[in-house]
Design an enzyme around this catalytic site. Structure first.
Site, PDB file in Angstrom:
ATOM      1  N   ASP A  57       1.981  17.069   0.179  1.00  0.00           N
ATOM      2  CA  ASP A  57       0.684  16.786  -0.435  1.00  0.00           C
ATOM      3  C   ASP A  57       0.537  17.737  -1.616  1.00  0.00           C
ATOM      4  O   ASP A  57       1.323  18.688  -1.762  1.00  0.00           O
ATOM      5  CB  ASP A  57      -0.435  17.016   0.609  1.00  0.00           C
ATOM      6  CG  ASP A  57      -1.818  16.585   0.120  1.00  0.00           C
ATOM      7  OD1 ASP A  57      -1.913  15.911  -0.913  1.00  0.00           O
ATOM      8  OD2 ASP A  57      -2.816  16.946   0.787  1.00  0.00           O
ATOM      9  N   ARG A 101      -3.087   1.896   5.408  1.00  0.00           N
ATOM     10  CA  ARG A 101      -4.412   2.449   5.738  1.00  0.00           C
ATOM     11  C   ARG A 101      -5.406   1.334   6.027  1.00  0.00           C
ATOM     12  O   ARG A 101      -6.309   1.495   6.842  1.00  0.00           O
ATOM     13  CB  ARG A 101      -4.886   3.371   4.619  1.00  0.00           C
ATOM     14  CG  ARG A 101      -3.972   4.587   4.560  1.00  0.00           C
ATOM     15  CD  ARG A 101      -4.538   5.728   3.843  1.00  0.00           C
ATOM     16  NE  ARG A 101      -5.823   6.152   4.351  1.00  0.00           N
ATOM     17  CZ  ARG A 101      -6.679   6.856   3.643  1.00  0.00           C
ATOM     18  NH1 ARG A 101      -6.403   7.203   2.409  1.00  0.00           N
ATOM     19  NH2 ARG A 101      -7.836   7.226   4.162  1.00  0.00           N
ATOM     20  N   HIS A 141      -8.256  15.243   7.446  1.00  0.00           N
ATOM     21  CA  HIS A 141      -8.121  13.898   6.844  1.00  0.00           C
ATOM     22  C   HIS A 141      -7.545  12.990   7.945  1.00  0.00           C
ATOM     23  O   HIS A 141      -6.405  12.531   7.892  1.00  0.00           O
ATOM     24  CB  HIS A 141      -7.231  13.943   5.611  1.00  0.00           C
ATOM     25  CG  HIS A 141      -7.384  12.741   4.718  1.00  0.00           C
ATOM     26  ND1 HIS A 141      -8.276  11.714   4.971  1.00  0.00           N
ATOM     27  CD2 HIS A 141      -6.760  12.402   3.565  1.00  0.00           C
ATOM     28  CE1 HIS A 141      -8.181  10.812   4.008  1.00  0.00           C
ATOM     29  NE2 HIS A 141      -7.265  11.195   3.146  1.00  0.00           N
ATOM     30  N   CYS A 200       0.448  11.397   0.975  1.00  0.00           N
ATOM     31  CA  CYS A 200      -0.796  10.622   1.070  1.00  0.00           C
ATOM     32  C   CYS A 200      -1.307  10.168  -0.289  1.00  0.00           C
ATOM     33  O   CYS A 200      -2.092   9.224  -0.368  1.00  0.00           O
ATOM     34  CB  CYS A 200      -1.864  11.430   1.803  1.00  0.00           C
ATOM     35  SG  CYS A 200      -2.432  12.874   0.891  1.00  0.00           S
ATOM     36  N   GLN A 228      -6.238   9.252   7.441  1.00  0.00           N
ATOM     37  CA  GLN A 228      -4.946   9.256   6.739  1.00  0.00           C
ATOM     38  C   GLN A 228      -3.796   9.484   7.730  1.00  0.00           C
ATOM     39  O   GLN A 228      -2.825   8.731   7.765  1.00  0.00           O
ATOM     40  CB  GLN A 228      -4.956  10.376   5.682  1.00  0.00           C
ATOM     41  CG  GLN A 228      -3.629  10.589   4.995  1.00  0.00           C
ATOM     42  CD  GLN A 228      -3.322   9.505   3.972  1.00  0.00           C
ATOM     43  OE1 GLN A 228      -4.124   9.242   3.100  1.00  0.00           O
ATOM     44  NE2 GLN A 228      -2.156   8.872   4.088  1.00  0.00           N
ATOM     45  N   ARG A 274     -16.912  10.853   2.659  1.00  0.00           N
ATOM     46  CA  ARG A 274     -15.946  11.838   2.129  1.00  0.00           C
ATOM     47  C   ARG A 274     -16.764  12.982   1.563  1.00  0.00           C
ATOM     48  O   ARG A 274     -17.581  12.772   0.661  1.00  0.00           O
ATOM     49  CB  ARG A 274     -15.068  11.214   1.050  1.00  0.00           C
ATOM     50  CG  ARG A 274     -14.235  12.259   0.317  1.00  0.00           C
ATOM     51  CD  ARG A 274     -13.142  11.677  -0.539  1.00  0.00           C
ATOM     52  NE  ARG A 274     -12.078  11.146   0.286  1.00  0.00           N
ATOM     53  CZ  ARG A 274     -10.856  10.856  -0.168  1.00  0.00           C
ATOM     54  NH1 ARG A 274     -10.557  11.060  -1.431  1.00  0.00           N
ATOM     55  NH2 ARG A 274      -9.939  10.379   0.631  1.00  0.00           N
TER      56      ARG A 274
HETATM   57  N1   CP Z   1      -4.859   9.549   0.310  1.00  0.00           N
HETATM   58  C1   CP Z   1      -6.141   9.376  -0.026  1.00  0.00           C
HETATM   59  O1   CP Z   1      -7.070   9.659   0.742  1.00  0.00           O
HETATM   60  O2   CP Z   1      -6.328   8.882  -1.279  1.00  0.00           O
HETATM   61  P1   CP Z   1      -7.700   8.827  -2.073  1.00  0.00           P
HETATM   62  O3   CP Z   1      -8.111  10.249  -2.328  1.00  0.00           O
HETATM   63  O4   CP Z   1      -7.372   8.095  -3.332  1.00  0.00           O
HETATM   64  O5   CP Z   1      -8.720   8.114  -1.237  1.00  0.00           O
HETATM   65  N1  NVA Z   2      -5.363  17.507   0.303  1.00  0.00           N
HETATM   66  C1  NVA Z   2      -5.845  16.559  -0.660  1.00  0.00           C
HETATM   67  C2  NVA Z   2      -5.785  15.184  -0.095  1.00  0.00           C
HETATM   68  C3  NVA Z   2      -6.208  14.099  -1.053  1.00  0.00           C
HETATM   69  C4  NVA Z   2      -6.187  12.725  -0.447  1.00  0.00           C
HETATM   70  C5  NVA Z   2      -7.255  16.921  -1.091  1.00  0.00           C
HETATM   71  O1  NVA Z   2      -8.067  17.280  -0.237  1.00  0.00           O
HETATM   72  O2  NVA Z   2      -7.538  16.866  -2.273  1.00  0.00           O
END
Ligand code: CP
Ligand code: NVA
Length: 315
Positions: A233, A299, A141, A273, A144, A114
Protein backbone atom coordinates in the site's frame (compact mmCIF):
# COMPACT_ATOMS: atom_id res chain seq x y z
CA UNK A 1 -40.54 -2.70 9.09
CA UNK A 2 -36.82 -3.26 9.76
CA UNK A 3 -35.90 -5.97 12.22
CA UNK A 4 -33.41 -4.04 14.36
CA UNK A 5 -32.42 -7.17 16.32
CA UNK A 6 -30.93 -8.76 13.25
CA UNK A 7 -29.03 -5.68 12.09
CA UNK A 8 -25.25 -5.67 12.41
CA UNK A 9 -22.47 -3.15 12.01
CA UNK A 10 -19.34 -3.80 9.99
CA UNK A 11 -16.56 -1.72 11.51
CA UNK A 12 -13.50 -3.82 12.41
CA UNK A 13 -12.70 -7.41 11.43
CA UNK A 14 -11.44 -8.15 14.93
CA UNK A 15 -14.97 -7.59 16.31
CA UNK A 16 -16.72 -9.95 13.88
CA UNK A 17 -16.69 -13.71 14.39
CA UNK A 18 -14.62 -15.88 12.04
CA UNK A 19 -17.80 -17.81 11.31
CA UNK A 20 -19.63 -14.70 10.10
CA UNK A 21 -16.64 -13.54 8.04
CA UNK A 22 -16.52 -16.94 6.35
CA UNK A 23 -20.26 -16.80 5.73
CA UNK A 24 -19.85 -13.44 3.97
CA UNK A 25 -17.12 -14.83 1.69
CA UNK A 26 -19.12 -17.96 0.87
CA UNK A 27 -22.17 -15.87 -0.01
CA UNK A 28 -20.06 -13.57 -2.20
CA UNK A 29 -18.67 -16.58 -4.10
CA UNK A 30 -22.18 -17.87 -4.82
CA UNK A 31 -23.51 -14.46 -5.82
CA UNK A 32 -20.59 -13.66 -8.11
CA UNK A 33 -20.99 -17.02 -9.87
CA UNK A 34 -24.75 -16.60 -10.24
CA UNK A 35 -24.49 -13.27 -12.09
CA UNK A 36 -21.66 -14.08 -14.50
CA UNK A 37 -23.79 -13.19 -17.53
CA UNK A 38 -25.33 -10.02 -16.13
CA UNK A 39 -24.30 -6.42 -16.79
CA UNK A 40 -23.15 -4.25 -13.89
CA UNK A 41 -26.50 -2.58 -13.35
CA UNK A 42 -28.63 -5.71 -13.65
CA UNK A 43 -30.19 -6.82 -10.40
CA UNK A 44 -29.63 -10.15 -8.62
CA UNK A 45 -32.52 -12.60 -8.53
CA UNK A 46 -34.78 -11.95 -5.56
CA UNK A 47 -33.71 -8.27 -5.19
CA UNK A 48 -32.83 -8.84 -1.52
CA UNK A 49 -32.40 -5.13 -0.73
CA UNK A 50 -35.34 -3.82 -2.74
CA UNK A 51 -36.56 -0.53 -1.31
CA UNK A 52 -33.42 -0.03 0.80
CA UNK A 53 -31.23 3.06 0.75
CA UNK A 54 -27.53 3.11 1.65
CA UNK A 55 -26.34 6.59 2.56
CA UNK A 56 -22.59 6.94 2.07
CA UNK A 57 -20.41 9.78 3.23
CA UNK A 58 -16.74 10.49 2.56
CA UNK A 59 -14.49 12.72 4.61
CA UNK A 60 -11.56 11.56 2.50
CA UNK A 61 -11.12 10.87 -1.21
CA UNK A 62 -12.40 7.64 -2.70
CA UNK A 63 -12.84 6.07 -6.12
CA UNK A 64 -13.21 2.32 -5.60
CA UNK A 65 -15.14 2.27 -2.32
CA UNK A 66 -17.64 4.80 -3.65
CA UNK A 67 -18.21 2.95 -6.94
CA UNK A 68 -18.29 -0.52 -5.45
CA UNK A 69 -20.90 0.32 -2.81
CA UNK A 70 -22.99 2.01 -5.52
CA UNK A 71 -22.93 -1.09 -7.73
CA UNK A 72 -23.37 -3.40 -4.74
CA UNK A 73 -26.61 -1.69 -3.73
CA UNK A 74 -27.86 -1.56 -7.34
CA UNK A 75 -27.24 -5.27 -7.83
CA UNK A 76 -29.11 -6.07 -4.63
CA UNK A 77 -32.09 -4.04 -5.80
CA UNK A 78 -31.53 -1.04 -3.53
CA UNK A 79 -30.13 2.45 -3.98
CA UNK A 80 -27.28 4.67 -2.80
CA UNK A 81 -27.07 8.32 -1.91
CA UNK A 82 -23.61 9.85 -1.58
CA UNK A 83 -23.18 12.83 0.73
CA UNK A 84 -20.29 15.25 0.61
CA UNK A 85 -19.24 15.71 4.20
CA UNK A 86 -18.24 19.35 3.56
CA UNK A 87 -21.82 20.18 2.58
CA UNK A 88 -23.29 19.00 5.88
CA UNK A 89 -23.96 21.26 8.87
CA UNK A 90 -22.02 18.69 10.90
CA UNK A 91 -18.73 19.49 9.18
CA UNK A 92 -19.07 23.16 10.08
CA UNK A 93 -19.76 22.40 13.72
CA UNK A 94 -23.35 23.58 13.22
CA UNK A 95 -25.04 20.25 14.00
CA UNK A 96 -24.17 17.38 16.34
CA UNK A 97 -23.34 13.80 15.38
CA UNK A 98 -26.31 12.74 17.50
CA UNK A 99 -28.85 14.77 15.49
CA UNK A 100 -27.19 13.95 12.17
CA UNK A 101 -27.31 10.24 13.04
CA UNK A 102 -31.00 10.44 13.91
CA UNK A 103 -31.80 12.04 10.54
CA UNK A 104 -29.69 9.46 8.67
CA UNK A 105 -31.53 6.69 10.53
CA UNK A 106 -34.93 8.06 9.52
CA UNK A 107 -34.08 8.68 5.88
CA UNK A 108 -31.80 5.74 5.11
CA UNK A 109 -31.46 2.04 5.92
CA UNK A 110 -27.67 1.81 6.33
CA UNK A 111 -24.77 4.23 6.59
CA UNK A 112 -21.35 3.76 5.01
CA UNK A 113 -18.78 6.17 6.39
CA UNK A 114 -15.19 6.94 5.35
CA UNK A 115 -13.72 9.05 8.08
CA UNK A 116 -10.55 10.65 9.38
CA UNK A 117 -11.53 9.81 12.97
CA UNK A 118 -12.22 6.48 14.66
CA UNK A 119 -13.93 8.38 17.46
CA UNK A 120 -16.47 9.83 15.03
CA UNK A 121 -17.24 6.34 13.81
CA UNK A 122 -17.95 5.24 17.40
CA UNK A 123 -20.12 8.29 18.01
CA UNK A 124 -22.18 7.61 14.90
CA UNK A 125 -22.54 3.98 15.96
CA UNK A 126 -23.88 5.13 19.32
CA UNK A 127 -26.65 7.26 17.83
CA UNK A 128 -27.62 5.41 14.65
CA UNK A 129 -30.47 2.93 14.65
CA UNK A 130 -29.37 1.59 11.24
CA UNK A 131 -26.21 -0.43 10.50
CA UNK A 132 -22.93 1.43 10.04
CA UNK A 133 -20.16 0.24 7.73
CA UNK A 134 -16.60 1.48 8.03
CA UNK A 135 -15.48 2.54 4.56
CA UNK A 136 -11.94 3.25 5.86
CA UNK A 137 -10.82 4.91 9.06
CA UNK A 138 -7.37 5.77 10.40
CA UNK A 139 -7.18 2.39 12.14
CA UNK A 140 -8.95 0.02 9.75
CA UNK A 141 -9.99 -0.80 6.19
CA UNK A 142 -12.11 -3.86 6.89
CA UNK A 143 -14.22 -4.04 3.72
CA UNK A 144 -11.04 -3.91 1.63
CA UNK A 145 -9.30 -6.77 3.40
CA UNK A 146 -12.28 -9.09 3.52
CA UNK A 147 -12.61 -8.61 -0.22
CA UNK A 148 -8.89 -9.29 -0.65
CA UNK A 149 -9.22 -12.60 1.20
CA UNK A 150 -11.96 -13.48 -1.31
CA UNK A 151 -9.69 -12.51 -4.24
CA UNK A 152 -6.78 -14.58 -2.94
CA UNK A 153 -8.93 -17.69 -2.49
CA UNK A 154 -10.46 -17.12 -5.93
CA UNK A 155 -7.05 -16.94 -7.62
CA UNK A 156 -5.19 -19.53 -5.55
CA UNK A 157 -8.16 -21.92 -5.35
CA UNK A 158 -7.18 -22.81 -1.79
CA UNK A 159 -8.44 -21.81 1.64
CA UNK A 160 -6.65 -18.72 2.92
CA UNK A 161 -5.30 -20.71 5.91
CA UNK A 162 -2.99 -22.51 3.44
CA UNK A 163 -1.58 -19.29 1.95
CA UNK A 164 1.53 -17.33 2.96
CA UNK A 165 1.01 -13.60 2.72
CA UNK A 166 3.76 -11.01 2.85
CA UNK A 167 2.98 -7.40 3.51
CA UNK A 168 5.84 -5.15 2.45
CA UNK A 169 5.03 -1.61 3.43
CA UNK A 170 3.77 0.84 6.00
CA UNK A 171 1.98 -0.16 9.20
CA UNK A 172 -1.32 1.49 8.40
CA UNK A 173 -5.09 0.93 8.44
CA UNK A 174 -4.96 -1.70 5.67
CA UNK A 175 -2.26 -3.67 7.47
CA UNK A 176 -4.21 -3.50 10.75
CA UNK A 177 -7.16 -5.14 9.02
CA UNK A 178 -4.87 -7.70 7.37
CA UNK A 179 -3.48 -8.59 10.80
CA UNK A 180 -7.02 -9.02 12.14
CA UNK A 181 -7.81 -11.24 9.15
CA UNK A 182 -4.66 -13.33 9.75
CA UNK A 183 -5.89 -13.97 13.29
CA UNK A 184 -9.49 -14.71 12.29
CA UNK A 185 -8.63 -16.96 9.34
CA UNK A 186 -5.34 -18.28 10.73
CA UNK A 187 -2.97 -17.65 7.83
CA UNK A 188 0.76 -16.93 7.80
CA UNK A 189 1.56 -13.24 7.56
CA UNK A 190 5.07 -11.85 7.20
CA UNK A 191 5.37 -8.12 7.64
CA UNK A 192 8.35 -6.31 6.11
CA UNK A 193 8.88 -2.71 7.21
CA UNK A 194 11.52 -0.42 8.70
CA UNK A 195 11.90 -0.72 12.49
CA UNK A 196 10.59 2.83 12.94
CA UNK A 197 7.36 1.94 11.11
CA UNK A 198 6.38 -1.29 12.83
CA UNK A 199 2.74 -1.69 13.98
CA UNK A 200 1.66 0.30 17.04
CA UNK A 201 1.92 -1.05 20.59
CA UNK A 202 -1.80 -1.88 20.66
CA UNK A 203 -1.54 -3.91 17.49
CA UNK A 204 1.60 -5.67 18.71
CA UNK A 205 -0.15 -6.72 21.90
CA UNK A 206 -3.22 -7.83 19.89
CA UNK A 207 -0.83 -10.04 17.89
CA UNK A 208 0.86 -11.29 21.07
CA UNK A 209 -2.42 -12.09 22.83
CA UNK A 210 -3.65 -14.29 20.00
CA UNK A 211 -2.13 -17.49 18.72
CA UNK A 212 -0.79 -16.16 15.45
CA UNK A 213 1.46 -17.01 12.55
CA UNK A 214 2.56 -13.41 12.20
CA UNK A 215 6.24 -12.37 11.96
CA UNK A 216 7.77 -8.95 11.55
CA UNK A 217 11.04 -8.41 9.62
CA UNK A 218 12.95 -5.20 9.10
CA UNK A 219 14.17 -6.70 5.86
CA UNK A 220 12.08 -6.87 2.70
CA UNK A 221 13.78 -9.98 1.26
CA UNK A 222 13.26 -11.98 4.44
CA UNK A 223 9.61 -10.94 4.57
CA UNK A 224 9.06 -11.85 0.90
CA UNK A 225 10.68 -15.28 1.10
CA UNK A 226 8.25 -18.09 0.28
CA UNK A 227 5.26 -15.80 -0.23
CA UNK A 228 2.18 -16.81 -2.21
CA UNK A 229 0.99 -13.22 -2.14
CA UNK A 230 2.92 -9.97 -1.86
CA UNK A 231 0.80 -7.14 -0.70
CA UNK A 232 1.54 -3.45 -0.41
CA UNK A 233 0.00 0.00 0.00
CA UNK A 234 1.10 3.62 -0.19
CA UNK A 235 3.86 4.64 2.20
CA UNK A 236 2.04 7.93 2.72
CA UNK A 237 -1.63 7.37 3.51
CA UNK A 238 -4.32 10.04 3.23
CA UNK A 239 -3.98 12.60 6.00
CA UNK A 240 -0.63 11.05 7.05
CA UNK A 241 0.88 14.06 8.79
CA UNK A 242 4.56 13.20 8.42
CA UNK A 243 7.66 14.54 6.79
CA UNK A 244 6.95 12.78 3.50
CA UNK A 245 10.48 12.88 2.09
CA UNK A 246 11.95 11.46 5.28
CA UNK A 247 9.35 8.69 5.51
CA UNK A 248 9.76 7.71 1.84
CA UNK A 249 13.52 7.50 2.44
CA UNK A 250 13.02 4.98 5.24
CA UNK A 251 11.06 2.78 2.80
CA UNK A 252 13.61 2.89 -0.05
CA UNK A 253 14.76 -0.66 0.63
CA UNK A 254 11.16 -1.88 0.83
CA UNK A 255 10.19 -0.99 -2.73
CA UNK A 256 8.65 -3.92 -4.56
CA UNK A 257 10.60 -4.65 -7.72
CA UNK A 258 11.16 -7.71 -9.92
CA UNK A 259 14.24 -8.69 -7.87
CA UNK A 260 12.24 -8.76 -4.64
CA UNK A 261 9.52 -10.85 -6.32
CA UNK A 262 12.11 -13.60 -7.01
CA UNK A 263 12.32 -14.30 -3.27
CA UNK A 264 8.64 -15.25 -3.28
CA UNK A 265 7.16 -18.43 -4.75
CA UNK A 266 7.19 -18.69 -8.55
CA UNK A 267 3.42 -18.30 -8.80
CA UNK A 268 3.29 -15.48 -6.28
CA UNK A 269 0.72 -12.76 -7.01
CA UNK A 270 0.97 -9.07 -6.25
CA UNK A 271 -1.93 -7.20 -4.61
CA UNK A 272 -2.44 -3.53 -3.81
CA UNK A 273 -5.66 -1.87 -2.63
CA UNK A 274 -4.90 1.25 -4.72
CA UNK A 275 -4.26 4.08 -5.27
CA UNK A 276 -0.55 3.36 -5.64
CA UNK A 277 2.50 5.49 -4.92
CA UNK A 278 6.24 4.86 -5.08
CA UNK A 279 6.20 1.59 -3.16
CA UNK A 280 6.00 -0.59 -6.28
CA UNK A 281 7.78 -0.56 -9.65
CA UNK A 282 5.69 -0.40 -12.83
CA UNK A 283 7.32 -3.64 -13.92
CA UNK A 284 5.69 -5.49 -11.03
CA UNK A 285 2.49 -3.48 -10.91
CA UNK A 286 1.80 -4.04 -14.62
CA UNK A 287 3.07 -7.64 -14.72
CA UNK A 288 1.02 -10.82 -15.09
CA UNK A 289 1.63 -11.49 -11.41
CA UNK A 290 -0.27 -8.35 -10.49
CA UNK A 291 -3.98 -8.96 -9.85
CA UNK A 292 -4.89 -5.46 -8.73
CA UNK A 293 -7.76 -4.87 -11.20
CA UNK A 294 -9.50 -8.13 -10.30
CA UNK A 295 -8.88 -7.24 -6.65
CA UNK A 296 -10.58 -3.85 -7.07
CA UNK A 297 -13.63 -5.20 -8.88
CA UNK A 298 -14.19 -7.97 -6.35
CA UNK A 299 -15.06 -5.32 -3.80
CA UNK A 300 -18.50 -5.10 -5.40
CA UNK A 301 -19.17 -8.79 -4.79
CA UNK A 302 -17.91 -8.93 -1.22
CA UNK A 303 -19.56 -5.67 -0.20
CA UNK A 304 -22.89 -7.04 -1.40
CA UNK A 305 -22.55 -9.87 1.09
CA UNK A 306 -21.34 -7.45 3.77
CA UNK A 307 -24.50 -5.39 3.18
CA UNK A 308 -26.65 -8.51 3.45
CA UNK A 309 -24.85 -9.43 6.68
CA UNK A 310 -25.61 -5.94 8.04
CA UNK A 311 -29.28 -6.25 7.11
CA UNK A 312 -29.51 -9.72 8.67
CA UNK A 313 -30.22 -11.21 5.25
CA UNK A 314 -27.19 -13.40 4.66
CA UNK A 315 -28.25 -16.81 3.36
N1 CP B 1 -8.87 0.90 -2.06
C1 CP B 1 -9.73 1.88 -1.82
O1 CP B 1 -10.39 1.96 -0.77
O2 CP B 1 -9.82 2.80 -2.83
P1 CP B 1 -10.54 4.21 -2.75
O3 CP B 1 -9.76 5.04 -1.76
O4 CP B 1 -10.45 4.75 -4.14
O5 CP B 1 -11.95 4.02 -2.29
N1 NVA C 1 -3.74 3.34 3.53
C1 NVA C 1 -4.42 4.10 2.52
C2 NVA C 1 -5.49 3.28 1.91
C3 NVA C 1 -6.23 3.96 0.78
C4 NVA C 1 -7.34 3.12 0.21
C5 NVA C 1 -4.98 5.38 3.12
O1 NVA C 1 -5.52 5.34 4.22
O2 NVA C 1 -4.85 6.42 2.50
Amino acid sequence: MPNIDKMKNFINLKDISAKDLRKIITDAKKRKKARKKLYNLEVDKGEPLRGKLLIQMFEKSSLRTRLSFYLAMKQLGGSTLTLRSDELHLSKGAESIEDTAKILSNFGNAFMFRTDSDEKLSEFKKYLSIPIINGLSPSSHATQILSDIFTIEEIKKKPISKINISWIGDSNNVLNSLIAAAIKFSFRLNIGCPKKYEPSKDILSYIKNNKTKISIYNNAKKAATGADVIFSDKVISMNDKVNKIRKLNYFKKFRINTKLMTFAKKDCIFLHCLPRGEEVDDKVFLSKQSKVWQQALNRVHVQKSILLYCFGKLR
